[in-house]
Design a protein around this motif. Sequence first.
Motif, PDB file in Angstrom:
ATOM      1  N   CYS A 162       2.553  -1.357   5.332  1.00 36.78           N
ATOM      2  CA  CYS A 162       1.771  -1.929   4.233  1.00 36.78           C
ATOM      3  C   CYS A 162       1.601  -0.866   3.151  1.00 36.78           C
ATOM      4  N   VAL A 164      -0.331  -0.961   0.703  1.00 34.78           N
ATOM      5  CA  VAL A 164      -1.709  -0.945   0.199  1.00 34.78           C
ATOM      6  C   VAL A 164      -2.586  -0.040   1.069  1.00 34.78           C
ATOM      7  N   CYS A 166      -4.991  -6.528   5.672  1.00 34.71           N
ATOM      8  CA  CYS A 166      -5.742  -6.223   4.446  1.00 34.71           C
ATOM      9  C   CYS A 166      -5.346  -7.161   3.310  1.00 34.71           C
TER      10      CYS A 166
HETATM   11 ZN   LIG Z   1      -2.623  -3.316   4.490  1.00 33.23          ZN
END
Ligand SMILES: [Zn+2]
Length: 378
Positions: A9, A11, A27
Amino acid sequence: MPNTATYDCPVCSTTYPAARPIWRCACGGHLNLGPGPGLGRDDINGADASLWRYRAGLAVGGMPRVSLGEGWTPLVTRDWDGAPVRFKLESQMPTGSFKDRGTAVMLNHLLEVGVGPIHEDSSGNAGSSLATYAAAAGLRCRIYVPATAPRAKIVQIAAAGAEVRAIAGSRQAVTEAALAATGGSFYASHNWHPFFIEGTKTLAYELWEQLGFQAPDNILVPTGYGSNILGLDRGFDELARRGEITRRPRLFAVQAENCAAFAAAWVAGAADYVPFVPQATVADGIATVKPVRTAEVLMALRHSQGGVVAVPEAEIGPALIALGRLGLFVEPTAATAGAALSQLLRDGTIGPDQTTIAVLTGHGLKAADKIGELLGRS
Ligand SMILES: [Zn+2]
Protein backbone atom coordinates in the motif's frame (compact mmCIF):
# COMPACT_ATOMS: atom_id res chain seq x y z
CA MET A 1 3.48 -23.32 -7.58
CA PRO A 2 2.44 -21.30 -4.48
CA ASN A 3 1.72 -17.62 -4.98
CA THR A 4 4.51 -15.72 -3.21
CA ALA A 5 3.64 -12.31 -4.68
CA THR A 6 2.91 -9.45 -2.29
CA TYR A 7 0.87 -6.24 -2.37
CA ASP A 8 2.19 -2.94 -1.03
CA CYS A 9 0.00 0.00 0.00
CA PRO A 10 1.64 3.28 -1.07
CA VAL A 11 -0.48 5.19 1.47
CA CYS A 12 0.34 3.38 4.76
CA SER A 13 3.12 0.97 3.63
CA THR A 14 1.28 -2.17 4.76
CA THR A 15 2.28 -5.33 2.87
CA TYR A 16 -0.12 -8.21 2.16
CA PRO A 17 0.44 -11.66 0.66
CA ALA A 18 -1.37 -11.87 -2.69
CA ALA A 19 -2.77 -15.27 -1.70
CA ARG A 20 -6.33 -14.14 -0.99
CA PRO A 21 -8.81 -11.99 -2.93
CA ILE A 22 -8.47 -8.38 -1.77
CA TRP A 23 -8.67 -5.27 -3.91
CA ARG A 24 -7.56 -2.49 -1.58
CA CYS A 25 -5.79 -1.86 1.71
CA ALA A 26 -7.60 -1.74 5.05
CA CYS A 27 -6.71 1.99 5.09
CA GLY A 28 -8.63 2.51 1.84
CA GLY A 29 -5.53 2.99 -0.30
CA HIS A 30 -4.92 1.11 -3.54
CA LEU A 31 -2.45 -1.76 -3.64
CA ASN A 32 0.47 -2.30 -5.98
CA LEU A 33 2.04 -5.64 -6.77
CA GLY A 34 5.66 -5.94 -5.65
CA PRO A 35 8.39 -6.39 -8.30
CA GLY A 36 8.32 -9.74 -10.11
CA PRO A 37 11.20 -11.89 -11.37
CA GLY A 38 10.73 -10.59 -14.92
CA LEU A 39 11.26 -12.45 -18.14
CA GLY A 40 14.16 -13.47 -20.35
CA ARG A 41 13.76 -14.41 -24.01
CA ASP A 42 14.54 -18.06 -23.20
CA ASP A 43 11.52 -18.17 -20.87
CA ILE A 44 9.03 -17.58 -23.71
CA ASN A 45 6.84 -20.51 -24.80
CA GLY A 46 6.80 -19.74 -28.53
CA ALA A 47 4.25 -22.50 -29.21
CA ASP A 48 1.54 -20.53 -27.38
CA ALA A 49 -0.01 -17.80 -29.59
CA SER A 50 -1.47 -15.91 -26.64
CA LEU A 51 -0.13 -13.81 -23.76
CA TRP A 52 0.34 -17.06 -21.84
CA ARG A 53 3.54 -17.54 -23.87
CA TYR A 54 4.93 -15.23 -21.12
CA ARG A 55 3.53 -17.28 -18.23
CA ALA A 56 7.01 -17.64 -16.70
CA GLY A 57 7.04 -13.88 -16.06
CA LEU A 58 3.55 -13.67 -14.54
CA ALA A 59 2.66 -13.88 -10.85
CA VAL A 60 0.05 -16.56 -11.60
CA GLY A 61 0.90 -19.98 -10.20
CA GLY A 62 -0.18 -22.73 -12.57
CA MET A 63 -1.59 -23.05 -16.05
CA PRO A 64 -4.42 -20.60 -16.82
CA ARG A 65 -7.83 -22.01 -15.88
CA VAL A 66 -9.60 -19.80 -18.38
CA SER A 67 -8.28 -18.34 -21.64
CA LEU A 68 -9.92 -17.14 -24.84
CA GLY A 69 -6.64 -16.80 -26.71
CA GLU A 70 -5.98 -13.20 -25.54
CA GLY A 71 -2.78 -11.44 -26.53
CA TRP A 72 -0.29 -11.91 -29.39
CA THR A 73 -2.13 -9.22 -31.34
CA PRO A 74 -0.92 -7.96 -34.73
CA LEU A 75 1.64 -5.16 -35.08
CA VAL A 76 1.23 -3.57 -38.51
CA THR A 77 3.18 -0.74 -40.12
CA ARG A 78 1.26 2.00 -41.94
CA ASP A 79 2.27 5.45 -43.16
CA TRP A 80 1.00 8.26 -40.92
CA ASP A 81 1.78 11.87 -41.94
CA GLY A 82 4.86 10.64 -43.84
CA ALA A 83 6.22 8.51 -41.00
CA PRO A 84 6.22 4.70 -40.76
CA VAL A 85 4.21 3.98 -37.62
CA ARG A 86 3.59 0.58 -36.11
CA PHE A 87 0.01 0.16 -34.97
CA LYS A 88 -0.59 -2.39 -32.20
CA LEU A 89 -4.02 -3.86 -32.81
CA GLU A 90 -5.28 -4.48 -29.29
CA SER A 91 -8.69 -4.06 -30.89
CA GLN A 92 -8.31 -7.64 -32.13
CA MET A 93 -8.58 -9.19 -28.66
CA PRO A 94 -11.37 -11.73 -27.95
CA THR A 95 -13.77 -9.00 -26.73
CA GLY A 96 -12.47 -6.26 -29.03
CA SER A 97 -10.39 -4.24 -26.58
CA PHE A 98 -7.02 -4.28 -24.80
CA LYS A 99 -8.79 -4.99 -21.51
CA ASP A 100 -8.62 -8.75 -22.11
CA ARG A 101 -4.92 -8.78 -21.18
CA GLY A 102 -5.65 -7.44 -17.72
CA THR A 103 -8.93 -9.31 -17.26
CA ALA A 104 -7.52 -12.73 -18.19
CA VAL A 105 -4.58 -12.46 -15.79
CA MET A 106 -6.68 -10.90 -12.99
CA LEU A 107 -9.42 -13.52 -13.30
CA ASN A 108 -6.98 -16.43 -13.37
CA HIS A 109 -5.36 -15.05 -10.23
CA LEU A 110 -8.78 -14.71 -8.56
CA LEU A 111 -9.72 -18.27 -9.54
CA GLU A 112 -6.43 -19.46 -8.11
CA VAL A 113 -6.94 -17.75 -4.72
CA GLY A 114 -10.65 -18.59 -4.62
CA VAL A 115 -13.45 -16.23 -5.61
CA GLY A 116 -17.21 -16.53 -6.06
CA PRO A 117 -19.56 -14.04 -7.74
CA ILE A 118 -17.88 -10.85 -8.98
CA HIS A 119 -18.94 -7.34 -9.93
CA GLU A 120 -17.40 -4.15 -11.20
CA ASP A 121 -18.08 -0.78 -12.80
CA SER A 122 -16.94 0.16 -16.28
CA SER A 123 -17.47 2.67 -19.07
CA GLY A 124 -18.07 -0.42 -21.23
CA ASN A 125 -14.99 -2.24 -22.50
CA ALA A 126 -13.70 -3.54 -19.17
CA GLY A 127 -17.22 -4.59 -18.27
CA SER A 128 -17.69 -6.54 -21.49
CA SER A 129 -14.28 -8.11 -20.99
CA LEU A 130 -14.96 -9.14 -17.38
CA ALA A 131 -18.47 -10.38 -18.21
CA THR A 132 -17.09 -12.50 -21.05
CA TYR A 133 -14.28 -14.06 -19.01
CA ALA A 134 -16.63 -14.63 -16.06
CA ALA A 135 -18.93 -16.50 -18.45
CA ALA A 136 -16.01 -18.60 -19.69
CA ALA A 137 -15.06 -19.37 -16.08
CA GLY A 138 -18.65 -20.11 -15.00
CA LEU A 139 -18.74 -17.23 -12.48
CA ARG A 140 -21.76 -15.07 -11.74
CA CYS A 141 -21.07 -11.43 -12.73
CA ARG A 142 -22.75 -8.03 -12.39
CA ILE A 143 -21.56 -4.90 -14.24
CA TYR A 144 -22.43 -1.29 -13.39
CA VAL A 145 -22.29 0.92 -16.48
CA PRO A 146 -23.14 4.55 -17.24
CA ALA A 147 -26.64 4.81 -18.69
CA THR A 148 -24.95 6.63 -21.59
CA ALA A 149 -22.45 3.82 -22.36
CA PRO A 150 -22.33 2.79 -26.03
CA ARG A 151 -25.13 0.33 -26.75
CA ALA A 152 -22.83 -2.26 -28.32
CA LYS A 153 -20.82 -2.52 -25.10
CA ILE A 154 -23.94 -2.98 -22.95
CA VAL A 155 -25.27 -5.60 -25.39
CA GLN A 156 -21.93 -7.41 -25.20
CA ILE A 157 -22.13 -7.55 -21.39
CA ALA A 158 -25.71 -8.84 -21.51
CA ALA A 159 -24.87 -11.43 -24.17
CA ALA A 160 -22.30 -12.94 -21.81
CA GLY A 161 -25.10 -13.51 -19.32
CA ALA A 162 -23.98 -10.89 -16.82
CA GLU A 163 -26.42 -8.68 -14.96
CA VAL A 164 -26.28 -5.11 -16.31
CA ARG A 165 -26.98 -2.21 -13.93
CA ALA A 166 -27.23 1.06 -15.89
CA ILE A 167 -26.56 4.04 -13.61
CA ALA A 168 -27.62 7.62 -14.42
CA GLY A 169 -25.25 10.49 -13.72
CA SER A 170 -21.47 10.79 -13.89
CA ARG A 171 -18.91 7.99 -14.33
CA GLN A 172 -18.04 8.56 -10.67
CA ALA A 173 -21.67 7.79 -9.74
CA VAL A 174 -21.30 4.42 -11.46
CA THR A 175 -18.21 3.66 -9.36
CA GLU A 176 -20.04 4.70 -6.19
CA ALA A 177 -22.88 2.30 -7.06
CA ALA A 178 -20.42 -0.58 -7.50
CA LEU A 179 -18.65 0.28 -4.24
CA ALA A 180 -21.99 0.28 -2.42
CA ALA A 181 -22.87 -3.19 -3.73
CA THR A 182 -23.46 -5.78 -1.05
CA GLY A 183 -24.27 -9.47 -0.96
CA GLY A 184 -20.99 -11.33 -0.89
CA SER A 185 -19.84 -10.44 -4.38
CA PHE A 186 -16.15 -9.58 -4.91
CA TYR A 187 -15.31 -6.18 -6.43
CA ALA A 188 -13.13 -7.33 -9.36
CA SER A 189 -12.26 -3.82 -10.46
CA HIS A 190 -9.89 -3.40 -13.37
CA ASN A 191 -9.06 0.06 -12.03
CA TRP A 192 -8.20 -1.11 -8.52
CA HIS A 193 -6.95 -4.69 -8.71
CA PRO A 194 -3.14 -4.94 -9.04
CA PHE A 195 -3.33 -8.10 -11.14
CA PHE A 196 -5.00 -6.19 -13.97
CA ILE A 197 -1.68 -4.36 -14.45
CA GLU A 198 0.17 -7.67 -14.17
CA GLY A 199 -1.79 -8.58 -17.31
CA THR A 200 -1.29 -5.33 -19.22
CA LYS A 201 2.48 -5.64 -18.71
CA THR A 202 2.46 -8.39 -21.34
CA LEU A 203 1.98 -5.58 -23.88
CA ALA A 204 5.60 -4.56 -23.15
CA TYR A 205 6.85 -8.14 -23.50
CA GLU A 206 4.95 -8.57 -26.74
CA LEU A 207 6.15 -5.35 -28.39
CA TRP A 208 9.74 -6.22 -27.42
CA GLU A 209 9.43 -9.72 -28.91
CA GLN A 210 7.63 -8.55 -32.07
CA LEU A 211 10.35 -5.94 -32.68
CA GLY A 212 13.03 -8.68 -32.62
CA PHE A 213 13.77 -8.29 -28.89
CA GLN A 214 14.22 -4.53 -29.11
CA ALA A 215 12.40 -1.78 -27.26
CA PRO A 216 10.78 0.85 -29.49
CA ASP A 217 11.62 4.57 -29.17
CA ASN A 218 8.07 5.82 -28.49
CA ILE A 219 4.74 4.32 -27.46
CA LEU A 220 1.48 6.30 -27.63
CA VAL A 221 -1.42 4.97 -25.58
CA PRO A 222 -4.97 6.30 -25.18
CA THR A 223 -5.17 6.73 -21.41
CA GLY A 224 -8.06 6.93 -18.96
CA TYR A 225 -6.94 5.30 -15.70
CA GLY A 226 -3.49 4.44 -17.07
CA SER A 227 -3.40 0.64 -16.79
CA ASN A 228 -1.53 0.30 -20.08
CA ILE A 229 1.02 2.96 -19.08
CA LEU A 230 1.60 1.17 -15.76
CA GLY A 231 1.75 -2.22 -17.48
CA LEU A 232 4.28 -0.95 -20.05
CA ASP A 233 6.36 0.62 -17.28
CA ARG A 234 6.31 -2.62 -15.28
CA GLY A 235 7.07 -4.82 -18.27
CA PHE A 236 9.96 -2.76 -19.65
CA ASP A 237 11.35 -2.34 -16.13
CA GLU A 238 11.43 -6.13 -15.74
CA LEU A 239 13.10 -6.56 -19.13
CA ALA A 240 15.72 -3.95 -18.22
CA ARG A 241 16.43 -5.61 -14.88
CA ARG A 242 16.92 -8.94 -16.66
CA GLY A 243 19.37 -7.29 -19.06
CA GLU A 244 17.10 -7.89 -22.08
CA ILE A 245 16.97 -4.17 -23.01
CA THR A 246 19.40 -1.35 -22.37
CA ARG A 247 17.09 1.61 -22.96
CA ARG A 248 13.45 2.23 -22.16
CA PRO A 249 10.86 3.61 -24.62
CA ARG A 250 9.29 7.02 -24.10
CA LEU A 251 5.69 6.55 -23.02
CA PHE A 252 3.07 9.09 -24.11
CA ALA A 253 -0.34 9.07 -22.41
CA VAL A 254 -2.93 10.27 -24.90
CA GLN A 255 -6.01 11.96 -23.49
CA ALA A 256 -9.05 13.76 -24.83
CA GLU A 257 -8.52 17.45 -24.03
CA ASN A 258 -12.12 17.65 -22.74
CA CYS A 259 -11.44 15.20 -19.92
CA ALA A 260 -7.72 15.01 -19.20
CA ALA A 261 -6.76 14.32 -15.58
CA PHE A 262 -3.14 13.47 -16.36
CA ALA A 263 -2.73 16.47 -18.66
CA ALA A 264 -3.99 18.78 -15.89
CA ALA A 265 -1.40 17.41 -13.45
CA TRP A 266 1.35 17.36 -16.12
CA VAL A 267 0.83 21.00 -17.11
CA ALA A 268 0.82 22.01 -13.43
CA GLY A 269 4.09 20.11 -12.88
CA ALA A 270 2.33 18.22 -10.08
CA ALA A 271 3.29 14.79 -8.74
CA ASP A 272 -0.30 13.80 -8.03
CA TYR A 273 -3.94 14.58 -8.85
CA VAL A 274 -4.95 18.15 -9.70
CA PRO A 275 -8.68 19.03 -9.82
CA PHE A 276 -10.02 20.03 -13.23
CA VAL A 277 -13.38 20.62 -14.90
CA PRO A 278 -14.34 17.64 -17.10
CA GLN A 279 -16.39 18.12 -20.25
CA ALA A 280 -18.07 15.61 -22.53
CA THR A 281 -15.94 13.78 -25.11
CA VAL A 282 -16.61 11.32 -27.91
CA ALA A 283 -13.69 9.29 -26.46
CA ASP A 284 -15.92 7.69 -23.78
CA GLY A 285 -13.40 4.99 -22.85
CA ILE A 286 -10.87 7.50 -21.47
CA ALA A 287 -13.24 10.05 -19.91
CA THR A 288 -11.78 9.45 -16.44
CA VAL A 289 -12.32 12.13 -13.83
CA LYS A 290 -10.35 10.61 -10.94
CA PRO A 291 -7.75 7.94 -11.82
CA VAL A 292 -6.82 5.54 -8.99
CA ARG A 293 -3.03 5.59 -9.50
CA THR A 294 -2.41 9.17 -10.68
CA ALA A 295 0.99 9.52 -8.96
CA GLU A 296 2.26 6.20 -10.30
CA VAL A 297 1.21 7.02 -13.88
CA LEU A 298 2.82 10.48 -13.75
CA MET A 299 6.02 8.95 -12.36
CA ALA A 300 6.09 6.30 -15.11
CA LEU A 301 5.69 8.99 -17.79
CA ARG A 302 8.47 11.16 -16.28
CA HIS A 303 10.75 8.17 -15.75
CA SER A 304 10.35 7.25 -19.43
CA GLN A 305 11.01 10.86 -20.53
CA GLY A 306 7.69 10.80 -22.37
CA GLY A 307 4.69 12.91 -21.56
CA VAL A 308 0.98 13.59 -21.91
CA VAL A 309 -0.74 14.60 -25.14
CA ALA A 310 -4.18 16.23 -24.87
CA VAL A 311 -6.09 15.90 -28.13
CA PRO A 312 -8.64 18.57 -29.13
CA GLU A 313 -12.13 17.15 -29.55
CA ALA A 314 -12.33 18.33 -33.17
CA GLU A 315 -9.30 16.21 -34.16
CA ILE A 316 -10.65 12.84 -32.94
CA GLY A 317 -13.22 12.25 -35.70
CA PRO A 318 -10.83 13.07 -38.58
CA ALA A 319 -8.19 10.79 -37.02
CA LEU A 320 -10.73 7.97 -36.81
CA ILE A 321 -11.65 8.41 -40.47
CA ALA A 322 -7.97 8.56 -41.50
CA LEU A 323 -7.27 5.34 -39.57
CA GLY A 324 -10.28 3.69 -41.22
CA ARG A 325 -8.84 4.52 -44.63
CA LEU A 326 -5.65 2.71 -43.65
CA GLY A 327 -7.72 -0.39 -42.85
CA LEU A 328 -7.71 0.28 -39.11
CA PHE A 329 -11.31 0.39 -37.85
CA VAL A 330 -11.27 1.67 -34.28
CA GLU A 331 -13.56 3.30 -31.74
CA PRO A 332 -13.21 7.07 -31.07
CA THR A 333 -11.23 6.44 -27.85
CA ALA A 334 -8.55 4.57 -29.82
CA ALA A 335 -8.54 7.20 -32.58
CA THR A 336 -7.07 9.73 -30.13
CA ALA A 337 -3.75 7.91 -30.72
CA GLY A 338 -3.86 8.98 -34.38
CA ALA A 339 -4.53 12.60 -33.49
CA ALA A 340 -1.69 12.53 -30.96
CA LEU A 341 0.69 11.02 -33.51
CA SER A 342 0.03 13.96 -35.84
CA GLN A 343 0.65 16.41 -33.00
CA LEU A 344 3.97 14.84 -31.90
CA LEU A 345 5.25 14.45 -35.48
CA ARG A 346 4.26 18.04 -36.30
CA ASP A 347 6.04 19.57 -33.30
CA GLY A 348 9.12 17.35 -33.73
CA THR A 349 8.79 15.52 -30.40
CA ILE A 350 9.03 12.27 -32.34
CA GLY A 351 10.91 11.85 -35.60
CA PRO A 352 9.97 9.81 -38.70
CA ASP A 353 13.22 7.83 -38.34
CA GLN A 354 12.27 6.57 -34.87
CA THR A 355 10.43 3.36 -34.01
CA THR A 356 7.01 4.54 -32.88
CA ILE A 357 4.12 2.43 -31.67
CA ALA A 358 0.50 3.62 -31.53
CA VAL A 359 -1.67 1.34 -29.42
CA LEU A 360 -5.16 0.98 -30.88
CA THR A 361 -7.12 -0.01 -27.82
CA GLY A 362 -10.66 -0.75 -29.02
CA HIS A 363 -12.52 -1.99 -32.09
CA GLY A 364 -14.76 0.21 -34.24
CA LEU A 365 -17.69 -2.20 -33.87
CA LYS A 366 -17.82 -1.10 -30.22
CA ALA A 367 -19.10 2.31 -31.31
CA ALA A 368 -20.61 1.81 -34.75
CA ASP A 369 -23.48 4.26 -34.03
CA LYS A 370 -21.14 7.09 -33.08
CA ILE A 371 -18.84 6.39 -36.02
CA GLY A 372 -21.88 6.44 -38.32
CA GLU A 373 -22.64 9.95 -37.08
CA LEU A 374 -19.04 11.03 -37.80
CA LEU A 375 -19.46 9.71 -41.34
CA GLY A 376 -22.82 11.46 -41.73
CA ARG A 377 -24.65 8.11 -41.70
CA SER A 378 -26.71 8.35 -38.54
ZN1 LIG B 1 -2.87 1.25 3.39
